[in-house]
Design a protein around this motif. Structure first.
Motif, mmCIF file in Angstrom:
data_model
loop_
_atom_site.group_PDB
_atom_site.id
_atom_site.type_symbol
_atom_site.label_atom_id
_atom_site.label_comp_id
_atom_site.label_asym_id
_atom_site.label_seq_id
_atom_site.Cartn_x
_atom_site.Cartn_y
_atom_site.Cartn_z
ATOM 1 N N UNK A 157 0.825 -1.196 0.000
ATOM 2 C CA UNK A 157 0.000 0.000 0.000
ATOM 3 C C UNK A 157 0.868 1.258 0.000
ATOM 4 N N UNK A 158 1.939 1.226 0.746
ATOM 5 C CA UNK A 158 2.857 2.371 0.796
ATOM 6 C C UNK A 158 3.491 2.616 -0.564
ATOM 7 N N UNK A 159 3.916 1.547 -1.233
ATOM 8 C CA UNK A 159 4.542 1.686 -2.551
ATOM 9 C C UNK A 159 3.511 2.116 -3.596
ATOM 10 N N UNK A 160 2.283 1.624 -3.467
ATOM 11 C CA UNK A 160 1.225 1.988 -4.395
ATOM 12 C C UNK A 160 1.319 1.330 -5.744
ATOM 13 N N UNK A 161 2.188 0.330 -5.872
ATOM 14 C CA UNK A 161 2.341 -0.379 -7.144
ATOM 15 C C UNK A 161 2.377 -1.877 -6.871
ATOM 16 N N UNK A 196 -4.919 -5.182 -9.195
ATOM 17 C CA UNK A 196 -6.363 -5.181 -8.941
ATOM 18 C C UNK A 196 -6.639 -4.994 -7.457
ATOM 19 N N UNK A 197 -5.877 -5.677 -6.633
ATOM 20 C CA UNK A 197 -6.013 -5.561 -5.182
ATOM 21 C C UNK A 197 -5.797 -4.121 -4.739
ATOM 22 N N UNK A 198 -4.769 -3.481 -5.276
ATOM 23 C CA UNK A 198 -4.481 -2.094 -4.914
ATOM 24 C C UNK A 198 -5.591 -1.153 -5.367
ATOM 25 N N UNK A 199 -6.112 -1.373 -6.553
ATOM 26 C CA UNK A 199 -7.184 -0.513 -7.048
ATOM 27 C C UNK A 199 -8.388 -0.544 -6.110
ATOM 28 N N UNK A 200 -8.622 -1.690 -5.470
ATOM 29 C CA UNK A 200 -9.757 -1.825 -4.552
ATOM 30 C C UNK A 200 -9.500 -1.174 -3.197
ATOM 31 N N UNK A 201 -8.241 -1.156 -2.757
ATOM 32 C CA UNK A 201 -7.955 -0.798 -1.368
ATOM 33 C C UNK A 201 -7.114 0.457 -1.163
ATOM 34 N N UNK A 202 -6.395 0.870 -2.178
ATOM 35 C CA UNK A 202 -5.503 2.012 -2.010
ATOM 36 C C UNK A 202 -6.247 3.315 -1.691
ATOM 37 N N UNK A 203 -7.387 3.623 -2.316
ATOM 38 C CA UNK A 203 -8.069 4.884 -1.975
ATOM 39 C C UNK A 203 -8.422 4.990 -0.492
ATOM 40 N N UNK A 204 -8.938 3.903 0.090
ATOM 41 C CA UNK A 204 -9.313 3.947 1.509
ATOM 42 C C UNK A 204 -8.083 4.092 2.393
ATOM 43 N N UNK A 248 0.886 9.974 11.415
ATOM 44 C CA UNK A 248 1.108 8.559 11.130
ATOM 45 C C UNK A 248 1.613 8.369 9.703
ATOM 46 N N UNK A 249 1.144 9.192 8.773
ATOM 47 C CA UNK A 249 1.647 9.134 7.402
ATOM 48 C C UNK A 249 3.143 9.421 7.372
ATOM 49 N N UNK A 250 3.584 10.402 8.130
ATOM 50 C CA UNK A 250 5.013 10.716 8.213
ATOM 51 C C UNK A 250 5.773 9.560 8.853
ATOM 52 N N UNK A 251 5.190 8.948 9.873
ATOM 53 C CA UNK A 251 5.807 7.794 10.522
ATOM 54 C C UNK A 251 6.032 6.657 9.519
ATOM 55 N N UNK A 252 5.042 6.369 8.696
ATOM 56 C CA UNK A 252 5.181 5.299 7.708
ATOM 57 C C UNK A 252 6.262 5.639 6.701
ATOM 58 N N UNK A 253 6.243 6.857 6.177
ATOM 59 C CA UNK A 253 7.264 7.246 5.198
ATOM 60 C C UNK A 253 8.662 7.161 5.791
ATOM 61 N N UNK A 254 8.786 7.476 7.054
ATOM 62 C CA UNK A 254 10.090 7.431 7.711
ATOM 63 C C UNK A 254 10.532 6.004 8.011
#
Length: 333
Positions: free
Chosen positions: A31-35, A43-51, A62-68
């Motif tokens: 999900x973090x990579x987005x690819x 297909x899995x990402x298309x279903x779940x990435x927006x949420x 938390x977004x900054x925590x994940x990126x770090x």
């Protein structure tokens, strides 16, 4: 390259472990990579990435925590505790939540390879990480966990059978990109230039996950080390159905051909039911026909009866694959 010094006793005591948290973290990485690496993942990402992105948009810290924490060459250690046998997701994520805040900040600095952003100089980082992992578990893994678990167990059985045939070198060399047995008690775990680690006497576990990236390594110094690797997978398209070569389906019937295609690695009847969605009676009938035709063979590994393709089954399957342009596509649902 990064390698571990592993003596024969440590390797002999090593185990395969299925980990709900490792599967969840592998989903988080994707999900973090987005690819995705193949159509099923996309297909899995298309279903779940927006949420997922909406969830992080509501919580920029938390977004900054994940990126770090998900660095290019290093993952913050507190996010990936080394799995233990028999733990539930709740057991595992509790160890993330209980991480020492100062240690978590230090791990993030290593992942970033630089100073920690001022916003992350706080003590609730382990709680935030555990909350996000729980979100990913509840939304993307838990509803499908029983199916995924059986896929992962099938991978473990296949590698255990390979261990009996070719020894540890054959298993380790095929486990994940950049990993191979170097001889002289040395296990190369990745291609990064890190100092070698002496792990002889520690607990060593190998942990399969379904998302098809390179995996990662984790440890608790001097006590437990883990190699997380992409499972050998189930041939499936984005809708979770097995990819059967077009020429093979009309010959055997799609359901029976699907069973034959899956048996490139040994699997039990129960596992075939889990990954195909077919009933026990149907799978049993297909196996009997394939056995009578000499296309599969039957053997025993411990208490499990496993089926695998014979040389004749291999020839037939490969002959039907000429229309398949993509490689292995893995089950995520």
């Amino acid at each position: 390259m990064g390698w571990w010094q592993v003596n024969a006793d440590t390797l002999a005591r090593s185990r395969f472990v299925v980990s709900p948290l490792a599967e969840t973290f592998a989903n988080l990485k994707m999900l973090h990579a987005g690819t995705g690496t193949h159509p099923g993942e996309r297909t899995w990402l298309a279903d779940r990435l927006p949420a997922y992105r909406a969830e992080l948009a509501r919580d920029p810290l938390t977004a900054l925590l994940v990126r770090s924490g998900l660095g290019k060459e290093w993952i913050a250690d507190f996010l990936t505790p080394a799995p233990r046998e028999g733990e539930t997701f709740a057991d595992e994520v509790a160890r993330v939540r209980c991480a020492d805040p100062a240690a978590a900040r230090a791990h993030l600095a290593v992942s970033l390879r630089g100073p920690l952003p001022a916003a992350l100089h706080r003590d609730d980082l382990p709680d935030r990480a555990a909350d996000l992992l729980t979100y990913v578990w509840e939304e993307t893994v838990r509803p499908y966990w029983e199916r995924r678990r059986r896929v992962l167990e099938a991978d473990v059985l296949a590698r255990t059978a390979r261990l009996g045939q070719g020894g540890w070198a054959a298993v380790l060399d095929a486990m994940r990109p950049g990993m191979r047995w170097l001889g002289e008690n040395r296990l190369q775990v990745n291609l990064h230039e890190y100092p070698p680690r002496e792990i002889s006497g520690a607990r060593l576990v190998f942990v399969p996950v379904t998302p098809q990236r390179t995996g990662w390594v984790a440890w608790e110094e001097r006590e437990r080390y883990a190699v997380v690797y992409p499972c050998s997978g189930v041939l499936a398209d984005g809708n979770g159905t097995t990819a059967v070569p077009a020429a093979l389906g009309p010959l055997l019937g799609d359901a029976r051909a699907r069973v034959l295609v899956l048996l490139d690695s040994p699997m039990s009847t129960t596992q075939l039911c889990a990954v195909t969605g077919q009933g026990l009676g149907s799978v049993g009938r297909h196996l009997r026909v394939l056995l009578d035709a000499g296309l599969v063979r039957r053997g025993r590994a411990g208490r499990s009866v496993l089926y695998a393709r014979t040389a004749a089954g291999e020839v037939l399957t490969r002959a039907g694959e000429t229309d398949i342009s993509s490689g292995n596509r893995y089950l995520l649902r």
